[in-house]
Design an enzyme around this catalytic site. Structure first.
Site, PDB file in Angstrom:
ATOM      1  N   VAL A   1       0.583  -1.140  -0.077  1.00  0.00           N
ATOM      2  CA  VAL A   1      -0.044   0.135  -0.154  1.00  0.00           C
ATOM      3  C   VAL A   1       0.922   1.093   0.061  1.00  0.00           C
ATOM      4  O   VAL A   1       0.847   2.184  -0.977  1.00  0.00           O
ATOM      5  CB  VAL A   1      -0.928   0.014   1.048  1.00  0.00           C
ATOM      6  CG1 VAL A   1      -1.826   1.342   1.456  1.00  0.00           C
ATOM      7  CG2 VAL A   1      -1.871  -1.153   1.351  1.00  0.00           C
TER       8      VAL A   1
ATOM      9  N   ASP B   1       9.844   3.307   7.090  1.00  0.00           N
ATOM     10  CA  ASP B   1       9.599   1.826   7.524  1.00  0.00           C
ATOM     11  C   ASP B   1      10.829   1.317   8.535  1.00  0.00           C
ATOM     12  O   ASP B   1      11.850   1.818   8.455  1.00  0.00           O
ATOM     13  CB  ASP B   1       9.676   0.936   6.119  1.00  0.00           C
ATOM     14  CG  ASP B   1       9.016  -0.301   6.202  1.00  0.00           C
ATOM     15  OD1 ASP B   1       7.813  -0.310   5.885  1.00  0.00           O
ATOM     16  OD2 ASP B   1       9.316  -1.119   7.098  1.00  0.00           O
TER      17      ASP B   1
ATOM     18  N   ARG C   1      14.580  -3.612   3.839  1.00  0.00           N
ATOM     19  CA  ARG C   1      13.501  -3.015   2.969  1.00  0.00           C
ATOM     20  C   ARG C   1      13.995  -1.747   2.235  1.00  0.00           C
ATOM     21  O   ARG C   1      13.966  -1.272   1.281  1.00  0.00           O
ATOM     22  CB  ARG C   1      12.072  -2.881   3.440  1.00  0.00           C
ATOM     23  CG  ARG C   1      11.138  -2.353   2.823  1.00  0.00           C
ATOM     24  CD  ARG C   1      10.551  -3.174   1.377  1.00  0.00           C
ATOM     25  NE  ARG C   1       9.323  -2.570   0.690  1.00  0.00           N
ATOM     26  CZ  ARG C   1       8.799  -2.793  -0.318  1.00  0.00           C
ATOM     27  NH1 ARG C   1       9.500  -3.366  -1.208  1.00  0.00           N
ATOM     28  NH2 ARG C   1       7.917  -2.139  -1.014  1.00  0.00           N
TER      29      ARG C   1
ATOM     30  N   THR D   1      -2.716  -4.440   8.983  1.00  0.00           N
ATOM     31  CA  THR D   1      -3.741  -4.604  10.312  1.00  0.00           C
ATOM     32  C   THR D   1      -4.099  -6.058  10.102  1.00  0.00           C
ATOM     33  O   THR D   1      -4.995  -6.570   9.823  1.00  0.00           O
ATOM     34  CB  THR D   1      -5.032  -3.662  10.377  1.00  0.00           C
ATOM     35  OG1 THR D   1      -5.401  -3.676   9.023  1.00  0.00           O
ATOM     36  CG2 THR D   1      -4.398  -2.235  10.829  1.00  0.00           C
TER      37      THR D   1
ATOM     38  N   THR E   1      -6.831  -0.499   7.076  1.00  0.00           N
ATOM     39  CA  THR E   1      -8.162  -1.346   7.298  1.00  0.00           C
ATOM     40  C   THR E   1      -8.540  -1.566   8.761  1.00  0.00           C
ATOM     41  O   THR E   1      -7.712  -2.221   9.612  1.00  0.00           O
ATOM     42  CB  THR E   1      -8.329  -2.349   6.379  1.00  0.00           C
ATOM     43  OG1 THR E   1      -8.063  -2.311   5.146  1.00  0.00           O
ATOM     44  CG2 THR E   1      -9.810  -3.033   6.733  1.00  0.00           C
TER      45      THR E   1
ATOM     46  N   CYS F   1      -6.719  -9.059   2.616  1.00  0.00           N
ATOM     47  CA  CYS F   1      -7.880  -8.212   2.870  1.00  0.00           C
ATOM     48  C   CYS F   1      -9.231  -8.970   2.935  1.00  0.00           C
ATOM     49  O   CYS F   1      -9.735  -9.071   3.813  1.00  0.00           O
ATOM     50  CB  CYS F   1      -8.069  -7.371   1.451  1.00  0.00           C
ATOM     51  SG  CYS F   1      -6.917  -6.161   1.039  1.00  0.00           S
TER      52      CYS F   1
ATOM     53  N   ARG G   1       0.894 -13.430   1.689  1.00  0.00           N
ATOM     54  CA  ARG G   1       0.054 -13.325   3.015  1.00  0.00           C
ATOM     55  C   ARG G   1      -1.047 -14.020   3.227  1.00  0.00           C
ATOM     56  O   ARG G   1      -2.090 -13.831   2.246  1.00  0.00           O
ATOM     57  CB  ARG G   1      -0.051 -11.741   3.135  1.00  0.00           C
ATOM     58  CG  ARG G   1       1.152 -10.932   3.490  1.00  0.00           C
ATOM     59  CD  ARG G   1       1.019  -9.143   3.201  1.00  0.00           C
ATOM     60  NE  ARG G   1       0.247  -8.918   2.101  1.00  0.00           N
ATOM     61  CZ  ARG G   1      -0.254  -7.605   1.876  1.00  0.00           C
ATOM     62  NH1 ARG G   1       0.087  -6.934   2.990  1.00  0.00           N
ATOM     63  NH2 ARG G   1      -0.882  -7.469   0.620  1.00  0.00           N
TER      64      ARG G   1
END
Length: 452
Positions: A27, A45, A50, A98, A133, A289, A360
């Site tokens: 995202v 981050d 990364r 989340t 979210t 999601c 994920r």
């Protein structure tokens, strides 16, 4: 009489915006890239590896290609793990994950820690926008108290301003919040971040307008300004809950038709001839999601004393598909006189969806676990991910099986990668021993032994 702080802020002009993106995953990074074309942007981050990769111009998620990464760096975008380097920003956008815990309860730890980090650099009149979210209320009931405690500043909202009596003896020192739920579709190169309409909200009417204008400046698809942060939070969590329930219906129908010996896909094709039939297909529901967000809503509903039976039932159906597929595979192997203990099974695809490296919450791993419990030996192949990215507790990660001599008692096509779709049935047969047992979850093999 002092000026009303609701109508005066040092960051109302877009020329003053300096943006920090907190969390640079699927995202955050595309969002940072989009904003970097118009604003000064710093990506933050806690993952040092990364950050090093991004500063070299490489995105392991493949959401941004090398050209886009080069553009972002040339636009002056910086990537850092150092909070001091985002201390002079005035807009902080939090895009951390989340997840849920092992009991399917919301895990707000990443969100709380991100809020603590932002709180350390938060200043008067800064705006903190959350994209993660959540269930309705998390921004103002969970995140805001953390921001206030760490920063020592007051949260300014329409409600807090209504309690202030003028004239003020001192200037109000506070910060604002906004919410704009992420709408990233991993691996989708057509519906990218700027091409998906964005919901926005703010803690006061004026700040809501600032937040909406900010996103409208980069989102070509437009924006929708919600009346409150809670409305915006709720709009996000029901997007994927609706999809989850719809898929659960198709999955349950597939289970019923499979028991009847009827081809589900033929039934769907026939039903889809009616103009208002919603054509969905059965399958695994994973990712960060659809398989996660409904639990945020059900958690809050149950806290309030309401049991959301339909949503929980849909989750139960979709979570049970991996076990069903594994059991169906075993039955097909038995019917083809295949041994089960120490049987060699090839699983093709590990990501939660096609043509992206995102593993994920992939339910393919649940299929592998079930087959492992039956005593099968599983090899897994996925050209989209690297071996180091997966825990090979119950399987062996291999390179191209079509270039190896090993043969398999069953082959399961679990993900519809384009490279798998380009293979014909005979090629799947070449890696099979004896009579092929080809299990097709994605409907890409002609005349498979069994398909969902």
């Amino acid at each position: 009489m002092p000026d009303n702080p609701l109508t005066h802020s040092s960051i109302h002009s877009s020329t003053d915006h300096k943006i920090a993106i907190i969390g640079l995953g699927y995202v955050g990074l595309p969002l940072a890239h989009a904003f970097s074309e118009k604003y000064e942007v710093v990506g933050f981050d806690i993952n040092g590896e990364r950050i090093e990769e991004l500063n070299r111009g490489y995105d392991r998620t493949l959401e941004l290609d090398d050209t886009q990464m080069k553009e972002a760096l040339e636009n002056g975008m910086k990537f850092t793990t150092d909070l001091d380097e985002i201390a002079d920003c005035n807009i902080y956008i939090v895009t951390v994950p989340t997840p849920i815990d092992s009991s399917n309860r919301p895990d707000l730890t990443p969100l709380i820690k991100a809020s603590e980090s932002v709180g350390k650099v938060l200043k008067k009149d800064d705006i903190v926008i959350y994209e993660s979210t959540v269930y309705p209320g998390v921004t103002e009931e969970v995140c805001v108290p953390v921001l206030e405690k760490v920063s020592g500043l007051k949260y300014i909202s329409t409600e807090t301003l209504s309690t202030i009596h003028y004239p003020l003896s001192t200037e109000l020192k506070g910060f604002y919040c906004g919410y704009s739920p992420e709408r990233i579709n991993p691996g989708d190169k057509e519906h990218t971040v700027t091409k998906i309409l964005k919901v926005t909200a703010g803690s006061t009417p004026e700040i809501a307008k600032v937040v909406d204008d900010l996103y409208a400046s980069i989102i070509t698809a437009g924006t929708h300004l919600a009346s409150s942060i809670k409305v915006a939070e709720a709009s996000k969590v029901i997007e994927n809950t609706q999809r989850d329930v719809n898929i659960a219906l198709i999955n349950e129908l597939a289970l019923i038709f499979d028991t009847m010996g009827i081809d589900t896909m033929e039934v769907i094709e026939a039903a889809a001839t009616k103009w208002n039939f919603i054509k969905l297909t059965p399958g695994l529901v994973g990712g960060h999601c659809i398989g996660v967000d409904p639990y945020y809503l059900t958690h809050k509903a149950q806290e309030l004393g309401y049991k959301p039976n339909l949503i929980l039932g849909a989750r139960q159906i979709n979570n049970g598909m991996s076990k069903y597929i594994a059991e169906r595979t075993i039955k097909e192997m038995i019917s083809h006189d295949k041994k089960i203990k120490n049987a060699n099974v090839l699983v093709m695809g590990l990501t939660f969806k096609e043509d992206c490296p995102d593993i994920r919450n992939s339910k393919v791993f649940d299929i592998i676990d079930e087959l492992h419990d039956y005593g099968c030996r599983i090899d897994a192949y996925d050209p989209w991910i690297e071996e180091k990215e997966v825990d090979q507790k119950n399987f062996t990660f291999i390179t191209d099986p079509f270039k190896r001599d090993k043969k398999y008692d069953a082959v399961i096509v679990a993900v519809g990668h384009k490279v798998f779709k380009e293979l014909d049935r005979s090629q799947y047969e070449t890696v099979s021993t004896g009579e092929p047992v080809l299990i097709d979850i994605k409907g890409i093999i002609k005349d498979p032994t069994w398909r969902l």
